[in-house]
Design a protein around this motif. Structure first.
Motif, mmCIF file in Angstrom:
data_model
loop_
_atom_site.group_PDB
_atom_site.id
_atom_site.type_symbol
_atom_site.label_atom_id
_atom_site.label_comp_id
_atom_site.label_asym_id
_atom_site.label_seq_id
_atom_site.Cartn_x
_atom_site.Cartn_y
_atom_site.Cartn_z
ATOM 1 N N SER A 50 19.047 25.485 44.289
ATOM 2 C CA SER A 50 18.659 26.452 45.323
ATOM 3 C C SER A 50 17.156 26.651 45.277
ATOM 4 N N ALA A 51 16.524 26.551 46.447
ATOM 5 C CA ALA A 51 15.077 26.743 46.540
ATOM 6 C C ALA A 51 14.780 28.057 47.250
ATOM 7 N N GLY A 52 13.567 28.543 47.028
ATOM 8 C CA GLY A 52 13.159 29.792 47.642
ATOM 9 C C GLY A 52 13.091 29.735 49.154
ATOM 10 N N ASN A 53 13.056 28.509 49.715
ATOM 11 C CA ASN A 53 13.007 28.375 51.172
ATOM 12 C C ASN A 53 14.388 28.427 51.808
ATOM 13 N N GLY A 54 15.409 28.695 51.000
ATOM 14 C CA GLY A 54 16.760 28.807 51.523
ATOM 15 C C GLY A 54 17.562 27.524 51.489
ATOM 16 N N ARG A 55 16.926 26.413 51.145
ATOM 17 C CA ARG A 55 17.629 25.138 51.073
ATOM 18 C C ARG A 55 18.485 25.062 49.817
ATOM 19 N N THR A 56 19.628 24.407 49.925
ATOM 20 C CA THR A 56 20.511 24.181 48.779
ATOM 21 C C THR A 56 20.938 22.726 48.756
ATOM 22 N N TRP A 57 21.206 22.240 47.543
ATOM 23 C CA TRP A 57 21.658 20.875 47.335
ATOM 24 C C TRP A 57 22.685 20.866 46.211
ATOM 25 N N THR A 58 23.481 19.812 46.136
ATOM 26 C CA THR A 58 24.352 19.588 44.989
ATOM 27 C C THR A 58 24.102 18.184 44.471
ATOM 28 N N THR A 59 24.242 18.037 43.159
ATOM 29 C CA THR A 59 24.047 16.727 42.557
ATOM 30 C C THR A 59 24.892 16.642 41.294
ATOM 31 N N GLY A 60 24.847 15.504 40.615
ATOM 32 C CA GLY A 60 25.641 15.322 39.411
ATOM 33 C C GLY A 60 27.126 15.311 39.727
ATOM 34 N N GLY A 61 27.920 15.779 38.773
ATOM 35 C CA GLY A 61 29.365 15.853 38.971
ATOM 36 C C GLY A 61 30.145 14.820 38.188
ATOM 37 N N GLY A 62 29.444 13.941 37.471
ATOM 38 C CA GLY A 62 30.143 12.907 36.723
ATOM 39 C C GLY A 62 30.377 13.244 35.266
ATOM 40 N N ALA A 63 29.759 14.315 34.785
ATOM 41 C CA ALA A 63 29.907 14.703 33.383
ATOM 42 C C ALA A 63 30.790 15.943 33.287
ATOM 43 N N GLU A 64 31.492 16.053 32.152
ATOM 44 C CA GLU A 64 32.334 17.217 31.942
ATOM 45 C C GLU A 64 31.476 18.453 31.705
ATOM 46 N N GLY A 65 32.072 19.592 31.934
ATOM 47 C CA GLY A 65 31.369 20.843 31.706
ATOM 48 C C GLY A 65 31.368 21.723 32.939
ATOM 49 N N ALA A 66 31.064 22.997 32.713
ATOM 50 C CA ALA A 66 31.043 23.954 33.820
ATOM 51 C C ALA A 66 29.904 23.636 34.771
ATOM 52 N N PRO A 67 30.093 23.937 36.054
ATOM 53 C CA PRO A 67 29.006 23.729 37.010
ATOM 54 C C PRO A 67 27.766 24.522 36.618
ATOM 55 N N VAL A 68 26.613 23.955 36.908
ATOM 56 C CA VAL A 68 25.336 24.586 36.586
ATOM 57 C C VAL A 68 24.630 24.955 37.886
#
Length: 228
Positions: free
Chosen positions: A176-194
């Motif tokens: 999440s950026a201060g300009n309101g933009r959001t992205w998602t990445t990763g997802g191949g490793a175990e563990g809680a979302p960051v």
């Protein structure tokens, strides 16, 4: 949809900013270390010139580089050159890239880069834009990630987030950026979302390996990203 003509114009503008800034340097400053480990400023300028020629090769259907060894050798050969030679090479290779981009072509075709990587021809101007902007920052001469055009920053985050999507070593990560933009990445490793938050410049710096992520906030450990 990618607008290669728009991106070519952005490459031209970014190149002019780079040339104007580099013209204020001197031979001694080119021999000083850049922000990239093991590279002087001369190495960066040599790489940018050789990369322009390499992308012309890609657009014209030739191998990007003769070999990895030849690529590295060319950069080492050209890095110690004086400022006026570096500037001339940068201008001439930039002009060759623009000419190749202006030539009539099927921009939807698939082209091959290094190491078997393929992409749409229409993405080549943006790839060149990224080379010019990020390496301008790497020179360490007063142009910072915060100075990058907003459009470029958002699109490069798009590109890098997509590159790391599904990577086996990166957990699901929301940006999440201060300009309101959001992205998602990763997802191949175990563990809680960051969840990672910060300015667009800090997010880009982290994703592109230019910053350590200390300016970001997270709800857990900041994921370790693989090298680009």
């Amino acid at each position: 949809m990618i607008d290669h003509a728009h991106d070519l114009a952005c490459v031209r503008d970014a190149t002019e900013r780079l040339l104007t800034a580099v013209a204020k340097l001197d031979n001694a400053s080119l021999a000083e270390p850049s922000r990239l480990p093991g590279w002087t400023r001369g190495h960066i300028l040599a790489h940018l010139a050789r990369n322009a020629d390499a992308l012309v090769n890609v657009l014209e259907g030739r191998p990007m580089y003769a070999s990895a060894e030849a690529r590295d050798a060319d950069i080492e050969r050209d890095a110690p050159r004086p400022l006026d030679t570096q500037l001339t090479d940068l201008r001439e290779t930039a002009a060759r890239f623009q000419a190749a981009g202006d030539a009539p072509a099927d921009w939807s075709r698939t082209v091959e880069l290094r190491n078997g990587v393929t992409d749409s021809a229409s993405r080549m101007p943006f790839r060149r834009w990224a080379e010019v902007e990020l390496h301008h920052v790497d020179l360490g001469i007063g142009y910072e990630l915060e100075d990058l055009p907003d459009e470029f920053t958002d699109r490069e985050i798009d590109f890098l987030a997509e590159r790391f999507a599904g990577h086996k070593d990166v957990p699901s990560t929301g940006l999440s950026a201060g300009n309101g933009r959001t992205w998602t990445t990763g997802g191949g490793a175990e563990g809680a979302p960051v969840a990672v938050r910060g300015t667009a410049a800090d997010l880009l710096g982290w994703l592109a390996g230019r910053r350590d992520g200390s300016g970001l906030t997270t709800n857990g450990a900041l994921p370790k990203l693989p090298p680009l």
